[in-house]
Design a protein around this motif. Structure first.
Motif, mmCIF file in Angstrom:
data_model
loop_
_atom_site.group_PDB
_atom_site.id
_atom_site.type_symbol
_atom_site.label_atom_id
_atom_site.label_comp_id
_atom_site.label_asym_id
_atom_site.label_seq_id
_atom_site.Cartn_x
_atom_site.Cartn_y
_atom_site.Cartn_z
ATOM 1 N N TRP A 152 0.823 -1.208 0.000
ATOM 2 C CA TRP A 152 0.000 0.000 0.000
ATOM 3 C C TRP A 152 0.861 1.263 0.000
ATOM 4 C CZ3 TRP A 152 -0.509 3.703 3.984
ATOM 5 C CH2 TRP A 152 -1.488 4.678 3.751
ATOM 6 N N VAL A 153 1.917 1.256 0.784
ATOM 7 C CA VAL A 153 2.781 2.436 0.872
ATOM 8 C C VAL A 153 3.431 2.722 -0.470
ATOM 9 C CG1 VAL A 153 4.951 3.270 1.838
ATOM 10 C CG2 VAL A 153 3.215 2.334 3.350
ATOM 11 N N ILE A 154 3.986 1.685 -1.097
ATOM 12 C CA ILE A 154 4.651 1.901 -2.382
ATOM 13 C C ILE A 154 3.657 2.385 -3.431
ATOM 14 C CG2 ILE A 154 5.875 0.755 -4.265
ATOM 15 C CD1 ILE A 154 7.220 -1.011 -2.164
ATOM 16 N N ALA A 155 2.433 1.834 -3.392
ATOM 17 C CA ALA A 155 1.407 2.280 -4.341
ATOM 18 C C ALA A 155 1.015 3.730 -4.093
ATOM 19 C CB ALA A 155 0.180 1.372 -4.242
ATOM 20 N N SER A 156 1.098 4.182 -2.833
ATOM 21 C CA SER A 156 0.653 5.536 -2.481
ATOM 22 C C SER A 156 1.741 6.579 -2.671
ATOM 23 C CB SER A 156 0.175 5.564 -1.023
ATOM 24 O OG SER A 156 -0.889 4.665 -0.818
ATOM 25 N N VAL A 157 2.957 6.296 -2.176
ATOM 26 C CA VAL A 157 4.003 7.332 -2.162
ATOM 27 C C VAL A 157 5.280 6.882 -2.847
ATOM 28 C CG1 VAL A 157 3.066 8.328 -0.047
ATOM 29 C CG2 VAL A 157 4.888 6.625 0.111
ATOM 30 N N GLY A 158 5.254 5.728 -3.500
ATOM 31 C CA GLY A 158 6.449 5.248 -4.166
ATOM 32 C C GLY A 158 7.519 4.856 -3.164
ATOM 33 N N PHE A 159 8.757 5.146 -3.488
ATOM 34 C CA PHE A 159 9.878 4.758 -2.633
ATOM 35 C C PHE A 159 10.437 5.968 -1.865
ATOM 36 C CE2 PHE A 159 9.581 1.449 -5.817
ATOM 37 C CZ PHE A 159 9.732 0.292 -5.055
ATOM 38 N N ASP A 160 9.537 6.886 -1.507
ATOM 39 C CA ASP A 160 9.915 8.026 -0.685
ATOM 40 C C ASP A 160 10.068 7.525 0.758
ATOM 41 O OD1 ASP A 160 10.056 10.314 0.892
ATOM 42 O OD2 ASP A 160 8.769 11.473 -0.448
ATOM 43 N N GLY A 161 11.316 7.310 1.160
ATOM 44 C CA GLY A 161 11.570 6.679 2.450
ATOM 45 C C GLY A 161 11.003 7.418 3.634
ATOM 46 N N TRP A 162 11.052 8.767 3.613
ATOM 47 C CA TRP A 162 10.524 9.511 4.760
ATOM 48 C C TRP A 162 9.016 9.337 4.870
ATOM 49 C CZ3 TRP A 162 14.851 9.338 6.557
ATOM 50 C CH2 TRP A 162 15.993 9.902 6.008
ATOM 51 N N ARG A 163 8.326 9.200 3.754
ATOM 52 C CA ARG A 163 6.873 8.989 3.805
ATOM 53 C C ARG A 163 6.516 7.546 4.135
ATOM 54 N NH1 ARG A 163 4.052 13.293 0.089
ATOM 55 N NH2 ARG A 163 5.740 14.803 -0.112
ATOM 56 N N MET A 164 7.485 6.648 4.009
ATOM 57 C CA MET A 164 7.245 5.268 4.427
ATOM 58 C C MET A 164 7.241 5.119 5.950
ATOM 59 S SD MET A 164 9.675 3.081 1.865
ATOM 60 C CE MET A 164 9.300 2.814 0.140
ATOM 61 N N PRO B 292 5.793 6.623 8.712
ATOM 62 C CA PRO B 292 4.625 6.517 9.597
ATOM 63 C C PRO B 292 3.941 5.155 9.595
ATOM 64 C CG PRO B 292 4.629 8.614 8.450
ATOM 65 C CD PRO B 292 5.706 7.797 7.822
ATOM 66 N N PRO B 293 3.607 4.577 8.436
ATOM 67 C CA PRO B 293 2.893 3.296 8.489
ATOM 68 C C PRO B 293 3.793 2.080 8.688
ATOM 69 C CG PRO B 293 3.026 4.038 6.233
ATOM 70 C CD PRO B 293 3.653 5.107 7.062
ATOM 71 N N LEU B 294 5.129 2.233 8.536
ATOM 72 C CA LEU B 294 5.986 1.053 8.532
ATOM 73 C C LEU B 294 7.012 0.999 9.659
ATOM 74 C CD1 LEU B 294 6.750 0.635 4.707
ATOM 75 C CD2 LEU B 294 4.998 -0.501 6.080
ATOM 76 N N ALA B 295 7.522 2.140 10.119
ATOM 77 C CA ALA B 295 8.652 2.115 11.058
ATOM 78 C C ALA B 295 8.276 1.450 12.375
ATOM 79 C CB ALA B 295 9.178 3.528 11.299
ATOM 80 N N ALA B 296 7.250 1.955 13.050
ATOM 81 C CA ALA B 296 6.851 1.369 14.335
ATOM 82 C C ALA B 296 6.375 -0.078 14.177
ATOM 83 C CB ALA B 296 5.780 2.237 14.997
ATOM 84 N N PRO B 297 5.555 -0.398 13.163
ATOM 85 C CA PRO B 297 5.178 -1.811 12.981
ATOM 86 C C PRO B 297 6.374 -2.715 12.712
ATOM 87 C CG PRO B 297 3.632 -0.400 11.835
ATOM 88 C CD PRO B 297 4.747 0.485 12.299
ATOM 89 N N ALA B 298 7.404 -2.228 12.003
ATOM 90 C CA ALA B 298 8.586 -3.060 11.757
ATOM 91 C C ALA B 298 9.324 -3.329 13.062
ATOM 92 C CB ALA B 298 9.510 -2.376 10.756
ATOM 93 N N VAL B 299 9.460 -2.300 13.911
ATOM 94 C CA VAL B 299 10.119 -2.486 15.212
ATOM 95 C C VAL B 299 9.315 -3.457 16.072
ATOM 96 C CG1 VAL B 299 10.791 -1.338 17.345
ATOM 97 C CG2 VAL B 299 11.269 -0.256 15.144
ATOM 98 N N PHE B 300 7.993 -3.281 16.117
ATOM 99 C CA PHE B 300 7.149 -4.196 16.890
ATOM 100 C C PHE B 300 7.216 -5.604 16.302
ATOM 101 C CE2 PHE B 300 2.828 -5.716 18.295
ATOM 102 C CZ PHE B 300 3.138 -5.750 19.655
ATOM 103 N N GLY B 301 7.390 -5.680 14.984
ATOM 104 C CA GLY B 301 7.510 -6.991 14.332
ATOM 105 C C GLY B 301 8.743 -7.753 14.780
ATOM 106 N N TRP C 25 1.603 13.063 7.453
ATOM 107 C CA TRP C 25 2.762 12.412 8.055
ATOM 108 C C TRP C 25 2.532 12.209 9.544
ATOM 109 C CZ3 TRP C 25 7.371 12.792 10.984
ATOM 110 C CH2 TRP C 25 8.421 11.938 10.560
ATOM 111 N N GLY C 26 3.507 11.621 10.197
ATOM 112 C CA GLY C 26 3.472 11.393 11.638
ATOM 113 C C GLY C 26 4.585 10.446 12.021
ATOM 114 N N ALA C 27 4.833 10.316 13.316
ATOM 115 C CA ALA C 27 5.882 9.402 13.765
ATOM 116 C C ALA C 27 5.423 7.952 13.725
ATOM 117 C CB ALA C 27 6.328 9.777 15.178
ATOM 118 N N THR C 28 4.110 7.735 13.784
ATOM 119 C CA THR C 28 3.542 6.385 13.834
ATOM 120 C C THR C 28 2.307 6.331 12.945
ATOM 121 O OG1 THR C 28 1.993 6.825 15.642
ATOM 122 C CG2 THR C 28 4.276 6.244 16.260
ATOM 123 N N PRO C 29 1.734 5.142 12.726
ATOM 124 C CA PRO C 29 0.485 5.084 11.958
ATOM 125 C C PRO C 29 -0.648 5.822 12.648
ATOM 126 C CG PRO C 29 1.436 2.885 12.197
ATOM 127 C CD PRO C 29 2.215 3.784 13.093
#
Length: 802
Positions: free
Chosen positions: A64-76, A78-87, A549-553
């Motif tokens: 979903w992220v890539i479809a929405s914002v491409g490979f813009d890492g900073w925009r990735m 909010p939806p991915l950083a905290a879930p990846a750490v929790f993962g 944007w945001g720090a988390t989802p």
């Protein structure tokens, strides 16, 4: 416990995600919430399917992220950083490992290693993409102009005292032209990497209790001036200090010792210089102001630091004269007055948005020798420079000119950036002269104070889009190749208005463009606004939901909900009772520091910042009942100061709350970049280069500061300096870095960390020892929340032999 926590996290996405869906927003959060609730329930019941469902949730999020914002890492993030750490915890030996070990022992296995590795790889992948996208935003679509560094520097005095080549810096912008261009050429692209601190001076002036809270701001914004072998500047609490320009040693210090407790701003951007007529006492004078109670204008002997007794009343002029009721903190001067042709010209800052009938925005011209009032331009009087009769006061509530002024002594014109008739956000009761002059640049005759012309940059301003600084002067070729005296006026909306400075007529085309209308009862709206359509604008494109944007989802989701709930129709969306997103807002794309111009190559450089605000209009009854502010009996009674974000607008039907648009964890709701630096060719009207500048290092509230710097491009507050060697110096960014850029292509040639925020405009000169010095105030900015300090720092190349 992990399963229960996952369910709670899922509900935190599911319930507001459904709300977002009803507002017409993305379905992702509701779907993600369902997946997390289900994964958590399975984990809580010790079922391995919960692990795989969480993995599916992560994979779906990436798609979903890539479809929405491409490979813009900073925009990735909010939806991915905290879930990846929790993962990483979900796939750890203590969760996934136990569930895949029949003996119940805690140990690594293929599922743990693979899952943890994939989550870590996803985390790293985001930041690699972030660094890559930062590089891709470093663009240079047009070549640097291959034109010789020739041409006059406009706005200099006939006697040459203000020319850059004289090694003087007698005005805030170097010369009356306000271009911040300097000819010292010792520091070049080849040796700038060897810059070092030559000296540091500590003023001892630091925030006092309460001066950086409740929206109050303590900011060290001063740019020193240089006359002879001395530097002169002011501190936030209005001490005036003279330093030896080569050693940085204090020569003298003058303290007005005013009472500043009522001021919401503690700031002073600089002092001015005046040479008295031959035979007059106090031959060399420093002109400054005190923001205490009362606000005053004073002159000091530049040689001794003593008050010039022949000026005003024992060296001081009371700025309340003719102003009527001026409560403490409601009127003072933050910018250095323009001093030229025996005139001291100034208006002042007013505590806007508090009430109708605030102190006048009158522009006053004082005799620089005696301190007597020479003229006053009061737009609501006929004629506008008509002297006051006994008992009269200047018209209250008129637009004021609080920023730095510029002047052309050859044309005998001073250029005033005007603000908005206060209160700013409701204009239903404004007078015709308010409508005529608000948010305009006006040219006055220096001798008489009569208007020569004016140009309005915003009609019926309802956004606090006052002009925060005067225009920079530059000569430009017309279609026939003839050089025309022009000016470039920046504004908070990111427009660059290029005008003929003799007449105020557009040099490059300005069109009236239709803008949104509002629905506040009793208000009216301008159907169009002027845009400088032939020049690049400095704004970002209007944000979409994917720009949230945001720090988390969770805070990104909250920002998306606000985006759909609040009114936003682009630039000039007016305030409303249902809430409005101000983008840009009163802090603007570019603020009091304005632009820098190389007048010989005709290139403009500017720092831009992107901080949307939320504007929520309230009825007076609502504002009082909700405790946003307190009732007030009016002028002559003690004023109940509200929190800075809450603007009561007493005497009008509405108040308004204006605050930065941040998520629930304090992160910006707008995705990076949050700041850019741009170079624009004023002759071809094209962007030469543009880059995100600054990192997240040292950014954060209070003592909580980011230890690492992500190159997102960061907010800035402060100007730049351009030299004849094509070096651009600045320390404005919130990461507390001082940088030197190659002005031709934007590459960073030198960078060092400062002890506090360098949120001021630097200046340069050659010292008695033959070294070129670059000096900047390093004391932080209360609004930007950079660290406060008390330093004036000089950079130079090492001495020979070192």
């Amino acid at each position: 416990m992990t399963g229960v926590l996952t369910v709670l996290l899922g509900l935190g996405l599911l319930l507001p995600g459904i709300w977002l869906l009803t507002l017409g927003g993305s379905a992702y959060y509701a779907i993600a919430g369902v997946a997390l609730v289900a994964a958590g329930a399975l984990l809580a019941t010790d079922r391995r399917a919960g692990i795989w469902l969480y993995a599916l949730y992560l994979i779906g999020s990436v798609v979903w992220v890539i479809a929405s914002v491409g490979f813009d890492g900073w925009r990735m993030i909010p939806p991915l950083a905290a879930p990846a750490v929790f993962g990483i915890w979900i796939f750890s030996p203590w969760i996934a490992g136990k569930m895949h070990d029949s003996a119940g022992r805690s140990r690594f296995n293929g599922v743990s290693l693979g899952g943890m590795g994939a989550c870590a790889a996803l985390f790293v992948f985001m930041f690699v993409c972030g660094w890559t996208i930062t590089s891709s935003r470093f663009i240079h679509p047009s070549p640097f102009p291959d034109r010789a560094a020739t041409g006059a520097v406009p706005g200099v005095e006939a006697n040459g005292n203000a020319t850059p080549g004289s090694n003087e810096w007698r005005y805030y912008g170097g010369t009356p032209a306000g271009d911040r261009y300097a000819t010292p050429s010792q520091i070049t692209a080849a040796n700038v990497g060897h810059l070092t601190r030559a000296w540091t001076f500590h003023t001892g002036d630091l925030p006092r209790p309460g001066e950086n809270s409740r929206g109050r701001e303590f900011s060290f914004e001063a740019t020193p001036i240089k006359v002879g072998d001395r530097l002169y500047f002011c501190t936030p609490h209005r001490d005036v200090i003279a330093l030896d320009a080569t050693t940085g040693k204090q020569v003298w210090r003058y303290s007005p010792r005013g009472e500043y407790g009522a001021n919401i701003y503690q700031a002073c951007r600089g002092v001015s210089y005046f040479e008295a007529p031959e035979g007059a006492p106090c031959a060399h004078r420093i002109v400054s102001t005190d923001s205490g109670s009362p606000p005053t204008l004073f002159e000091l002997d530049a040689d001794t630091g003593q008050l010039c007794q022949s000026f005003g009343h024992n060296g001081v002029v009371d700025l309340r004269d003719g102003m009527g009721d001026v409560p403490p903190g409601f009127h003072f001067i933050t910018s250095p007055p323009m001093v030229i042709h025996n005139r001291i010209m100034t208006s002042g800052w007013v505590y806007d948005n508090q009430s109708v009938g605030e102190p006048s925005g009158v522009i006053r011209g004082f005799d620089a020798t005696t301190g007597q009032l020479a003229w006053a331009w009061d737009m609501d009087r006929m004629p506008t420079n008509k002297p006051l009769d006994p008992g009269e006061t200047f018209t209250r509530g008129t637009p004021n000119g609080w920023g730095v002024y510029t002047a052309d002594p050859k044309l005998n014109m001073v250029y005033i950036p005007l603000g908005t008739p206060t209160p700013d956000y409701f204009g239903g009761q404004r007078r015709p002269t308010d409508e005529k002059y608000d948010s305009s640049v006006v040219a006055l005759d220096i001798e008489t104070g009569l208007e020569r012309w004016h140009f309005q940059t915003t009609h019926h301003d309802l956004w606090d889009f006052d002009l925060p600084i005067g225009p920079s002067l530059v000569d430009l070729p017309d279609a026939q190749g003839n050089m025309v005296p022009a000016l470039v006026q920046t504004n908070k909306q990111g427009e660059l208005f290029v005008l003929d400075r003799r007449t105020g007529k557009p040099f490059y085309r300005v069109d009236e463009v239709p803008v949104p209308k509002g629905d506040i009862p009793g208000e009216h709206y301008s159907p169009t606004q002027p845009l400088s359509v032939d020049m690049p604008n400095l704004r970002r494109p209007n944000p979409t939901e994917d720009d949230m944007w945001g720090a988390t989802p969770f805070d990104q989701l909250a920002c998306r909900i606000v985006y759909h709930r609040e009114r936003f129709q682009g630039l000039y969306t007016p305030p409303s009772l249902n809430g409005t997103i101000g983008n840009p807002a009163f802090d603007g794309v570019a603020d009091w520091y304005g632009a820098t111009i190389d007048p010989t190559r005709r290139v403009l450089y500017v720092n831009t910042t992107y901080i949307p605000f939320l504007m929520n209009m309230v009825t007076q009854k609502q504002g009082l009942s909700e405790g946003l502010y307190k009732p007030w009996a009016g002028w002559g009674h003690p004023y109940p100061e509200p929190v800075f974000t809450n603007n009561p607008q007493h005497g009008l039907p509405y108040g308004i709350v204006v605050k930065p648009w941040l998520g629930i964890f304090g992160a910006p709701c707008l995705a990076p970049p949050w700041g850019l630096t741009q170079a624009i060719d004023l002759q071809t009207r094209k962007v030469i280069w543009q880059r995100a500048l600054g990192t997240t290092k040292n950014v954060g509230p209070g003592a909580l500061r980011m230890p690492l710097g992500l190159p997102t491009g960061i907010f800035s507050m402060g100007g730049s300096l351009i030299t004849s060697t094509n070096l651009l110096f600045m320390g404005a960014t919130a990461d507390q870095a001082f940088r030197v850029l190659d002005a031709r292509n934007g590459s960073v040639l030198y960078e060092t960390e400062l002890d506090a925020g360098g949120n001021a405009t630097p200046m340069t000169y050659t010292g008695k020892d033959g070294r070129q010095y670059v000096v900047i105030a390093v004391g932080g900015h209360g609004g930007l929340k950079t660290r406060n300090g008390d330093e004036v720092v000089a950079f130079a190349l090492p001495k020979q032999g070192q």
